[in-house]
Scaffold this motif. Structure first.
Motif, PDB file in Angstrom:
ATOM      1  N   HIS A  22       0.838  -1.207   0.000  1.00  0.00           N
ATOM      2  CA  HIS A  22       0.000   0.000   0.000  1.00  0.00           C
ATOM      3  C   HIS A  22       0.872   1.257   0.000  1.00  0.00           C
ATOM      4  O   HIS A  22       0.576   2.223  -0.711  1.00  0.00           O
ATOM      5  CB  HIS A  22      -0.936   0.009   1.205  1.00  0.00           C
ATOM      6  N   LEU A  62      -4.955   7.954   0.830  1.00  0.00           N
ATOM      7  CA  LEU A  62      -5.752   6.773   1.174  1.00  0.00           C
ATOM      8  C   LEU A  62      -4.870   5.533   1.270  1.00  0.00           C
ATOM      9  O   LEU A  62      -4.950   4.775   2.238  1.00  0.00           O
ATOM     10  CB  LEU A  62      -6.861   6.555   0.140  1.00  0.00           C
ATOM     11  N   TYR A  63      -4.010   5.324   0.284  1.00  0.00           N
ATOM     12  CA  TYR A  63      -3.134   4.154   0.297  1.00  0.00           C
ATOM     13  C   TYR A  63      -2.107   4.233   1.426  1.00  0.00           C
ATOM     14  O   TYR A  63      -1.817   3.230   2.084  1.00  0.00           O
ATOM     15  CB  TYR A  63      -2.451   3.967  -1.058  1.00  0.00           C
ATOM     16  N   THR A  66      -3.959   3.608   4.683  1.00  0.00           N
ATOM     17  CA  THR A  66      -4.332   2.195   4.764  1.00  0.00           C
ATOM     18  C   THR A  66      -3.125   1.354   5.136  1.00  0.00           C
ATOM     19  O   THR A  66      -3.226   0.449   5.971  1.00  0.00           O
ATOM     20  CB  THR A  66      -4.942   1.724   3.436  1.00  0.00           C
ATOM     21  N   PHE A  80     -10.373  -1.164   4.725  1.00  0.00           N
ATOM     22  CA  PHE A  80      -9.747  -0.288   3.739  1.00  0.00           C
ATOM     23  C   PHE A  80      -8.772  -1.068   2.870  1.00  0.00           C
ATOM     24  O   PHE A  80      -8.634  -0.803   1.685  1.00  0.00           O
ATOM     25  CB  PHE A  80      -9.021   0.884   4.424  1.00  0.00           C
ATOM     26  N   SER A  81      -8.095  -2.026   3.473  1.00  0.00           N
ATOM     27  CA  SER A  81      -7.147  -2.838   2.720  1.00  0.00           C
ATOM     28  C   SER A  81      -7.854  -3.659   1.648  1.00  0.00           C
ATOM     29  O   SER A  81      -7.350  -3.790   0.529  1.00  0.00           O
ATOM     30  CB  SER A  81      -6.375  -3.755   3.670  1.00  0.00           C
ATOM     31  N   ALA A  83     -10.590  -2.814   0.105  1.00  0.00           N
ATOM     32  CA  ALA A  83     -10.974  -1.873  -0.951  1.00  0.00           C
ATOM     33  C   ALA A  83      -9.767  -1.471  -1.797  1.00  0.00           C
ATOM     34  O   ALA A  83      -9.835  -1.464  -3.038  1.00  0.00           O
ATOM     35  CB  ALA A  83     -11.628  -0.639  -0.335  1.00  0.00           C
ATOM     36  N   CYS A  84      -8.657  -1.146  -1.149  1.00  0.00           N
ATOM     37  CA  CYS A  84      -7.464  -0.726  -1.884  1.00  0.00           C
ATOM     38  C   CYS A  84      -6.867  -1.871  -2.694  1.00  0.00           C
ATOM     39  O   CYS A  84      -6.250  -1.648  -3.734  1.00  0.00           O
ATOM     40  CB  CYS A  84      -6.412  -0.170  -0.926  1.00  0.00           C
TER      41      CYS A  84
END
Length: 121
Positions: A22, A62-63, A66, A80-81, A83-84
Motif C-alpha cells: 500500500h 488513502l493508500y 491504509t 480499507f485494505s 478496498a485498496c
C-alpha cells in the motif's frame, strides 16, 4: 501504560507485505502525478486542473493511511485494505497473493484487539 515493546512490535511478514505494498502504491501515485505535471506543464493541448492534484493526492493519502492502519492493526484498516487491494487484481499473481494473505487467520488475528483489563487500579 503500554511498554515500548508492544507499541513498536513488528507485524507478521504477510501483514507487513500488504502494508508495504500500500505504501509503495501511494508513492507510485504521487510519482505519476508529479511526472504528469512535469511533462504537461508547458503543453497547450493538455492541461492539468486542480482536481487532478486533489484526486491524486487523495488517492495517495488513502493508500498511505491504509498501509499505516494495516501495519498497526487498526480495525478499519482491514476493510480499507480490501478496498485498496481491488487495484492489485489487475496483476493476478500479486493480487491473488495479497488476497490469499488477507484471508489467512494470521492476518485476521492481527486486527483483533486484546481484551481490556476491567479491574480497577
Amino acid at each position: 501504560m503500554m511498554s515500548a515493546e508492544t507499541t513498536t512490535r513488528r507485524p507478521p511478514e504477510g501483514v507487513a507485505l500488504i502494508a508495504r505494498t500500500h505504501w509503495l502504491t501511494s508513492g507510485v501515485i504521487l510519482f505519476c502525478v508529479g511526472l504528469l505535471h512535469v511533462i504537461l506543464r508547458s503543453s497547450s493541448v493538455f492541461t492539468l486542473t486542480s482536481n487532478t492534484y486533489i484526486y491524486g493526492g487523495g488517492l495517495s493519502f488513502l493508500y498511505a493511511a491504509t498501509g499505516f492502519m494495516v501495519w498497526t492493526g487498526t480495525p478499519p484498516g482491514r476493510f480499507f485494505s480490501y478496498a485498496c487491494s481491488l487495484l492489485y487484481l489487475a496483476r493476478p499473481p500479486l493480487g491473488l497473493q495479497i488476497w490469499r494473505i488477507m484471508r489467512s487467520s494470521e492476518y485476521k488475528a492481527h486486527f483483533e484487539r486484546p481484551p481490556q483489563d476491567s479491574r480497577p487500579g
